[in-house]
Design a protein around this motif. Structure first.
Motif, PDB file in Angstrom:
ATOM      1  N   HIS A   1     -17.328 -48.744  33.982  1.00 37.96           N
ATOM      2  CA  HIS A   1     -17.129 -48.190  32.848  1.00 37.96           C
ATOM      3  C   HIS A   1     -15.644 -47.226  32.743  1.00 37.96           C
ATOM      4  CE1 HIS A   1     -21.055 -49.142  31.136  1.00 37.96           C
ATOM      5  NE2 HIS A   1     -21.327 -49.004  32.338  1.00 37.96           N
ATOM      6  N   VAL A   2     -14.750 -48.108  32.001  1.00 36.64           N
ATOM      7  CA  VAL A   2     -13.405 -47.325  31.945  1.00 36.64           C
ATOM      8  C   VAL A   2     -12.892 -46.978  30.523  1.00 36.64           C
ATOM      9  CG1 VAL A   2     -12.717 -48.350  34.213  1.00 36.64           C
ATOM     10  CG2 VAL A   2     -12.160 -49.449  32.102  1.00 36.64           C
ATOM     11  N   PHE A   3     -11.846 -46.375  30.168  1.00 41.54           N
ATOM     12  CA  PHE A   3     -11.292 -46.321  29.026  1.00 41.54           C
ATOM     13  C   PHE A   3      -9.913 -46.097  29.111  1.00 41.54           C
ATOM     14  CE2 PHE A   3     -12.144 -41.798  30.036  1.00 41.54           C
ATOM     15  CZ  PHE A   3     -11.166 -41.189  29.064  1.00 41.54           C
ATOM     16  N   TYR A   4      -9.079 -46.380  27.891  1.00 40.82           N
ATOM     17  CA  TYR A   4      -7.624 -46.241  28.082  1.00 40.82           C
ATOM     18  C   TYR A   4      -7.604 -45.378  26.603  1.00 40.82           C
ATOM     19  CZ  TYR A   4      -6.912 -50.278  31.113  1.00 40.82           C
ATOM     20  OH  TYR A   4      -6.936 -51.014  32.317  1.00 40.82           O
ATOM     21  N   THR A   5      -6.598 -44.372  26.706  1.00 39.83           N
ATOM     22  CA  THR A   5      -6.194 -43.707  25.501  1.00 39.83           C
ATOM     23  C   THR A   5      -4.722 -44.136  25.034  1.00 39.83           C
ATOM     24  OG1 THR A   5      -7.353 -41.463  26.504  1.00 39.83           O
ATOM     25  CG2 THR A   5      -5.558 -41.150  24.371  1.00 39.83           C
TER      26      THR A   5
ATOM     27  N   ILE B   1     -14.328 -55.904  26.258  1.00 40.61           N
ATOM     28  CA  ILE B   1     -13.196 -54.884  25.893  1.00 40.61           C
ATOM     29  C   ILE B   1     -13.824 -54.556  24.371  1.00 40.61           C
ATOM     30  CG2 ILE B   1     -10.776 -54.478  25.412  1.00 40.61           C
ATOM     31  CD1 ILE B   1     -10.293 -57.034  27.330  1.00 40.61           C
ATOM     32  N   GLN B   2     -13.863 -53.180  24.451  1.00 46.20           N
ATOM     33  CA  GLN B   2     -14.201 -52.487  23.083  1.00 46.20           C
ATOM     34  C   GLN B   2     -12.639 -52.033  22.325  1.00 46.20           C
ATOM     35  OE1 GLN B   2     -17.742 -50.701  22.831  1.00 46.20           O
ATOM     36  NE2 GLN B   2     -18.210 -50.637  24.721  1.00 46.20           N
TER      37      GLN B   2
ATOM     38  N   THR C   1     -21.527 -57.875  30.172  1.00 43.85           N
ATOM     39  CA  THR C   1     -21.093 -58.356  31.488  1.00 43.85           C
ATOM     40  C   THR C   1     -22.031 -57.580  32.631  1.00 43.85           C
ATOM     41  OG1 THR C   1     -19.008 -57.954  32.723  1.00 43.85           O
ATOM     42  CG2 THR C   1     -19.419 -56.162  31.575  1.00 43.85           C
ATOM     43  N   GLY C   2     -21.442 -57.815  33.854  1.00 48.94           N
ATOM     44  CA  GLY C   2     -22.359 -57.295  34.786  1.00 48.94           C
ATOM     45  C   GLY C   2     -23.961 -57.524  34.848  1.00 48.94           C
ATOM     46  N   ARG C   3     -24.188 -58.934  34.357  1.00 47.80           N
ATOM     47  CA  ARG C   3     -25.434 -59.203  34.174  1.00 47.80           C
ATOM     48  C   ARG C   3     -26.236 -59.873  35.546  1.00 47.80           C
ATOM     49  NH1 ARG C   3     -26.905 -59.376  28.986  1.00 47.80           N
ATOM     50  NH2 ARG C   3     -28.642 -61.055  29.053  1.00 47.80           N
ATOM     51  N   VAL C   4     -27.303 -59.794  35.700  1.00 42.95           N
ATOM     52  CA  VAL C   4     -28.096 -60.427  36.934  1.00 42.95           C
ATOM     53  C   VAL C   4     -27.518 -60.181  38.001  1.00 42.95           C
ATOM     54  CG1 VAL C   4     -29.300 -62.658  37.544  1.00 42.95           C
ATOM     55  CG2 VAL C   4     -28.079 -62.338  35.123  1.00 42.95           C
ATOM     56  N   GLY C   5     -27.153 -58.826  38.003  1.00 43.32           N
ATOM     57  CA  GLY C   5     -26.451 -58.184  39.590  1.00 43.32           C
ATOM     58  C   GLY C   5     -25.001 -58.662  39.872  1.00 43.32           C
ATOM     59  N   LYS C   6     -24.524 -59.398  38.735  1.00 40.94           N
ATOM     60  CA  LYS C   6     -23.075 -59.923  39.036  1.00 40.94           C
ATOM     61  C   LYS C   6     -22.017 -58.840  38.414  1.00 40.94           C
ATOM     62  CE  LYS C   6     -23.695 -64.680  38.608  1.00 40.94           C
ATOM     63  NZ  LYS C   6     -23.550 -65.939  37.779  1.00 40.94           N
ATOM     64  N   ALA C   7     -20.771 -58.686  38.973  1.00 51.02           N
ATOM     65  CA  ALA C   7     -19.942 -57.604  38.995  1.00 51.02           C
ATOM     66  C   ALA C   7     -19.181 -57.683  37.416  1.00 51.02           C
ATOM     67  CB  ALA C   7     -18.769 -57.579  39.898  1.00 51.02           C
ATOM     68  N   GLY C   8     -18.766 -56.692  36.745  1.00 52.83           N
ATOM     69  CA  GLY C   8     -18.139 -56.671  35.512  1.00 52.83           C
ATOM     70  C   GLY C   8     -17.767 -55.328  35.393  1.00 52.83           C
ATOM     71  N   VAL C   9     -16.678 -55.328  34.137  1.00 54.74           N
ATOM     72  CA  VAL C   9     -15.866 -54.115  33.942  1.00 54.74           C
ATOM     73  C   VAL C   9     -16.007 -54.338  32.053  1.00 54.74           C
ATOM     74  CG1 VAL C   9     -13.852 -55.244  33.932  1.00 54.74           C
ATOM     75  CG2 VAL C   9     -14.001 -52.817  33.729  1.00 54.74           C
ATOM     76  N   ALA C  10     -16.424 -52.811  31.821  1.00 54.41           N
ATOM     77  CA  ALA C  10     -16.506 -52.740  30.482  1.00 54.41           C
ATOM     78  C   ALA C  10     -15.404 -51.553  30.089  1.00 54.41           C
ATOM     79  CB  ALA C  10     -17.894 -52.055  30.214  1.00 54.41           C
ATOM     80  N   MET C  11     -14.441 -52.145  29.271  1.00 55.13           N
ATOM     81  CA  MET C  11     -13.408 -51.216  28.939  1.00 55.13           C
ATOM     82  C   MET C  11     -13.129 -50.909  27.436  1.00 55.13           C
ATOM     83  SD  MET C  11     -10.260 -53.333  30.569  1.00 55.13           S
ATOM     84  CE  MET C  11      -9.971 -53.492  32.294  1.00 55.13           C
TER      85      MET C  11
ATOM     86  N   ILE D   1     -23.401 -42.023  31.829  1.00 57.10           N
ATOM     87  CA  ILE D   1     -22.358 -43.106  32.393  1.00 57.10           C
ATOM     88  C   ILE D   1     -21.078 -42.252  33.085  1.00 57.10           C
ATOM     89  CG2 ILE D   1     -20.737 -44.983  31.710  1.00 57.10           C
ATOM     90  CD1 ILE D   1     -22.782 -45.712  29.428  1.00 57.10           C
ATOM     91  N   ASP D   2     -20.234 -42.767  34.142  1.00 59.43           N
ATOM     92  CA  ASP D   2     -19.225 -42.380  34.809  1.00 59.43           C
ATOM     93  C   ASP D   2     -18.205 -43.073  34.136  1.00 59.43           C
ATOM     94  OD1 ASP D   2     -17.357 -41.257  36.520  1.00 59.43           O
ATOM     95  OD2 ASP D   2     -17.981 -42.431  38.069  1.00 59.43           O
TER      96      ASP D   2
END
Length: 350
Positions: free
Chosen positions: A95-99, A191-192, A209-219, A239-240
């Motif tokens: 979980h990441v974000f951009y300003t 991406i939000q 994303t990141g479903r069924v144990g697969k990797a993903g990134v939420a931005m 959430i970190d």
């Protein structure tokens, strides 16, 4: 021996390097080594590897799904080792974000996509008008994008969803109509474009994303005023959330230059003697164009057209995993949901 795939391959072709006595094979920044541009060279290098068992390791901050699958071509039944500051585990979603500046959010999105280069992404907006705007911006920039809202006629909705199911659509821009019940296999990025108005919707959006144990990134892209919304989400759901620095035009230019150089070098190596001889007709012209500042725009145009063409080409599909005996000494890297991008510096956590 430490080198880029292109340079290693050059030495192998010239027979100035032999891998006969190789004992350990290491892929650093493996997500980039197995992504667009480098993959063909890696497959050619693989032909020079000894037939005997090697101790092979792949290292990366994180891995997108298509790279994880491709990794099986180089490491047979490798083990995943995930490392973080205070625990060892596999994190399905980052979980990441951009300003971002409020008036430059669309251009910021483009720069992020250029750096991340996701195989596929679901982009959420809060309104139908915003969905249409973002979809149009992406299309105008040359990306394969389509939109999905509740106002879309059923025929068009079926068409879009069929492209999603067949994995022929790279970017889907949607309202929260896609936040629940829509399953996109191997979706690497969510991406939000703006934070959801309902805190709970963040979980549903990121959950694509990141479903069924697969990797993903939420931005998430937020203005300075909107950061308080992320604070509430992070606290409520533990959430970190990590802040990543917004890429600059210079960052994008550097990454794009690296990719297109790798692509062109690979293409040059594939030319036969006749084509190489034929291309000598243009060496003088190329040098002249490069030395003339006004005419250098012609070279830039050709490189841009070539990059756009290759950028939208289908990603190479991994072959069937080898049935050879498992190499117990082989290990796969720290996992997550990486992208074909430089690691962000100065991360901030929430």
């Amino acid at each position: 021996v430490v080198g880029t795939p292109g340079r290693i391959l050059d030495h192998l072709l010239k027979r100035t390097l032999s891998l006969e006595h190789l004992e350990m094979l290491i892929f650093d920044e493996a997500d980039r080594m197995l992504s667009m541009g480098f993959y063909p060279d890696m497959k050619r290098i693989q032909k020079y590897l000894p037939a005997r068992r090697l101790n092979s390791c792949m290292f990366s901050a994180t891995f997108p799904p298509h790279v994880v699958r491709t990794a099986s071509e180089f490491i047979h039944k490798g083990e995943f080792i995930s490392l973080s500051e205070d625990h060892v585990h596999v994190t399905d979603t980052e979980h990441v974000f951009y300003t971002v500046p409020g008036m430059d959010k669309d251009r910021s999105l483009i720069r992020i996509i250029e750096i991340e280069n996701p195989a596929s992404a679901l982009i959420f907006c809060n309104t139908k008008a915003e969905v249409h705007y973002v979809s149009t911006v992406l299309q105008n920039f040359g990306y394969d994008a389509d939109e999905l809202t509740s106002d879309l006629p059923q025929k068009d909705r079926d068409r879009v969803l069929e492209r999603v199911r067949k994995k022929t659509l790279r970017f889907l821009v949607a309202t929260d109509v896609a936040a629940r019940g829509l399953d996109i296999p191997d979706l690497s990025h969510v991406i939000q474009y703006e934070p959801s108005k309902d805190l709970e919707d963040y979980i549903h959006r990121a959950g694509r994303t990141g479903r069924v144990g697969k990797a993903g990134v939420a931005m998430t892209l937020v203005t300075h005023v909107e950061t308080f919304v992320l604070d509430r989400i992070a606290k409520k759901y533990s959430i970190d959330l990590q802040q990543w620095p917004l890429p600059t035009d210079a960052d994008v230019a550097a990454v794009v230059s690296e990719r297109v150089t790798a692509l062109l070098e690979a293409r040059l190596r594939d030319r036969d003697a006749q084509k190489t001889e034929r291309s000598k007709r243009f060496v003088s012209l190329g040098r002249s164009l490069a030395e003339n500042e006004d005419e250098s725009a012609i070279i830039a145009m050709l490189l841009d057209d070539y990059y756009q063409q290759m950028l939208h080409a289908p990603l190479p599909q991994p072959s069937e995993p080898s049935k050879a005996p498992s190499d117990k000494g082989q290990k796969k890297p720290r996992t997550g949901a990486s992208r074909n991008r430089p690691r962000p510096r100065n991360k901030k956590r929430r």
